[in-house]
Design a protein around this motif. Sequence first.
Motif, short mmCIF file in Angstrom:
data_model
loop_
_atom_site.label_atom_id
_atom_site.label_comp_id
_atom_site.label_asym_id
_atom_site.label_seq_id
_atom_site.Cartn_x
_atom_site.Cartn_y
_atom_site.Cartn_z
N TRP A 63 42.75 -19.69 -24.84
CA TRP A 63 41.29 -19.33 -25.05
C TRP A 63 40.83 -20.75 -25.69
CZ3 TRP A 63 37.45 -16.31 -24.09
CH2 TRP A 63 36.38 -16.54 -24.92
N PRO A 64 41.15 -21.40 -26.61
CA PRO A 64 40.80 -22.66 -27.15
C PRO A 64 40.60 -23.75 -26.04
CG PRO A 64 42.68 -21.96 -28.63
CD PRO A 64 42.63 -21.23 -27.24
N HIS A 65 41.29 -23.73 -25.12
CA HIS A 65 40.95 -24.74 -23.80
C HIS A 65 40.28 -24.27 -22.78
CE1 HIS A 65 44.23 -26.82 -26.45
NE2 HIS A 65 44.79 -25.62 -26.28
N MET A 66 39.64 -23.23 -22.67
CA MET A 66 38.96 -22.57 -21.59
C MET A 66 37.55 -23.19 -21.72
SD MET A 66 40.29 -18.52 -21.75
CE MET A 66 39.26 -18.05 -20.31
N SER A 67 37.00 -23.06 -20.49
CA SER A 67 35.62 -24.03 -20.08
C SER A 67 34.75 -22.56 -20.65
CB SER A 67 35.52 -24.27 -18.86
OG SER A 67 35.54 -23.22 -17.98
N LEU A 68 33.50 -23.18 -20.85
CA LEU A 68 32.44 -22.37 -21.25
C LEU A 68 32.09 -21.14 -20.26
CD1 LEU A 68 30.24 -21.55 -23.16
CD2 LEU A 68 28.76 -23.36 -22.15
N GLN A 69 32.20 -21.74 -19.03
CA GLN A 69 32.13 -20.67 -17.85
C GLN A 69 33.14 -19.63 -17.81
OE1 GLN A 69 29.14 -20.46 -15.62
NE2 GLN A 69 30.18 -18.49 -15.17
N ASP A 70 34.37 -19.89 -18.15
CA ASP A 70 35.59 -18.97 -18.15
C ASP A 70 35.28 -17.89 -19.31
OD1 ASP A 70 36.62 -19.97 -15.98
OD2 ASP A 70 37.97 -21.43 -17.06
N ARG A 71 34.79 -18.66 -20.52
CA ARG A 71 34.48 -17.69 -21.63
C ARG A 71 33.65 -16.74 -21.61
NH1 ARG A 71 35.31 -21.22 -27.29
NH2 ARG A 71 37.47 -21.85 -26.56
N GLN A 72 32.67 -17.03 -20.61
CA GLN A 72 31.14 -16.40 -20.52
C GLN A 72 31.68 -15.16 -19.40
OE1 GLN A 72 28.16 -18.98 -19.13
NE2 GLN A 72 27.60 -19.44 -21.26
N ASP A 73 32.72 -15.47 -18.49
CA ASP A 73 33.13 -14.44 -17.56
C ASP A 73 34.27 -13.58 -18.14
OD1 ASP A 73 31.11 -15.72 -15.93
OD2 ASP A 73 32.70 -16.85 -14.98
N PHE A 74 34.71 -13.87 -19.18
CA PHE A 74 35.77 -12.86 -19.87
C PHE A 74 35.34 -11.74 -20.31
CE2 PHE A 74 37.75 -12.27 -23.92
CZ PHE A 74 39.35 -11.72 -23.40
N HIS A 75 36.16 -10.89 -20.14
CA HIS A 75 36.03 -9.59 -20.98
C HIS A 75 37.35 -9.13 -21.35
CE1 HIS A 75 34.56 -5.74 -22.18
NE2 HIS A 75 33.40 -6.14 -21.73
N PRO A 76 37.52 -8.72 -22.55
CA PRO A 76 39.06 -8.50 -23.17
C PRO A 76 39.24 -7.01 -22.52
CG PRO A 76 37.11 -7.95 -24.65
CD PRO A 76 36.44 -8.78 -23.51
N LEU A 77 38.52 -6.18 -22.11
CA LEU A 77 39.08 -4.82 -21.61
C LEU A 77 39.66 -4.97 -20.28
CD1 LEU A 77 39.20 -1.84 -22.28
CD2 LEU A 77 36.99 -1.39 -20.98
N GLU A 78 39.41 -5.87 -19.25
CA GLU A 78 40.00 -6.35 -17.93
C GLU A 78 41.29 -6.52 -18.51
OE1 GLU A 78 37.21 -8.87 -16.05
OE2 GLU A 78 35.59 -7.49 -15.81
N VAL A 79 41.54 -7.35 -19.22
CA VAL A 79 42.73 -7.94 -19.46
C VAL A 79 43.77 -6.84 -20.04
CG1 VAL A 79 44.17 -9.76 -20.49
CG2 VAL A 79 41.99 -10.16 -19.87
N ASN A 80 43.15 -6.00 -20.89
CA ASN A 80 43.69 -4.89 -21.66
C ASN A 80 44.44 -4.11 -20.76
OD1 ASN A 80 41.74 -4.64 -24.69
ND2 ASN A 80 43.84 -5.40 -24.36
N LEU A 81 43.82 -3.73 -19.64
CA LEU A 81 44.05 -2.68 -18.62
C LEU A 81 44.74 -3.16 -17.14
CD1 LEU A 81 41.06 -0.51 -18.62
CD2 LEU A 81 42.91 -0.16 -19.78
N ALA A 82 45.30 -4.66 -17.44
CA ALA A 82 46.01 -5.33 -16.41
C ALA A 82 47.12 -4.72 -15.88
CB ALA A 82 46.32 -6.57 -16.81
N GLY A 83 47.89 -4.01 -17.02
CA GLY A 83 49.22 -3.15 -16.56
C GLY A 83 48.76 -1.79 -15.73
N VAL A 84 47.67 -1.40 -15.75
CA VAL A 84 47.39 -0.06 -15.07
C VAL A 84 47.59 -0.58 -13.33
CG1 VAL A 84 45.70 1.59 -14.58
CG2 VAL A 84 46.08 0.84 -16.89
#
Length: 274
Positions: A63-84
């Motif tokens: 996260w500290p090294h991610m670009s501004l665009q990547d941070r804007q496109d990020f949503h925590p819930l999508e990563v939370n449900l990756a295992g599904v």
Amino acid sequence: MSSLLFPAVPPLPHAGKVTQARVVRSEWTKLWSLRSTRFSIGAALLLTVGVAALACGVVAHHWPHMSLQDRQDFHPLEVNLAGVQIAQLAFGVLGVLVITGEYSTGMIRATMAAVPKRLPVLWAKVMVYGLVVLALATPATLIAFGMGEAIFARHHIDIAFSHPGVARAVFGAALYLTAVGLFGLAIGAIVRNTAGGIAAFAGILFVLPPLMNVLPTSWNNAASPYLPLPAGQAVMALTRGAHQLAPWTGLGLLCAYTAAALALASILLVRRDT
């Protein structure tokens, strides 16, 4: 003399007539007596929680090294449900095995001899397996969400369970896994072959959506949202895409596909095994 060589066998005690409740109890016993059940469910739960924790840890680390665009496109819930996304394969394959395993071993003959009406067997398998998946997938998705958000909280990029749509997505993920598992069971009942059932299940859910890309863009955008996989996954999205069904509409369509497959399986079960 014959009575000494072949003693009379005492009659078995009358155990009562076949009821749906007794068929359900029988299917419960058969389900948990198989090693494949414990291994598949264990793998599915581990994937639901473990992959989510791993994905959240990787994102938090970068996260500290991610670009501004990547941070804007990020949503925590999508990563939370990756295992599904991976656990659905385990639940679907186990759904196929729940019924094709009996055909491959020949045990289905004893099952159908005990339940001559046939259909109570299918309904019992649906009830038992559906409730088992729902009962296990619900806490697994909740744990995956809690672990992921605890990791994200260190970087203040977490999302609260009370945020609009989060509870629906988390509980919807468990309902989605249940529908996928029952869809696999229905495909297994239709095909009655383990390899063929798994191939058909994987083809319909995971191979068909990418193949839609060969169609013209307008056709693809119009048809793809109505396929079983994209339709069901709409319930786990917080934001609705331009070519995506509403959350409950999509899950409802997946359930309709599952119900249609089970209806076909019931018709074939009566016609082929009577």
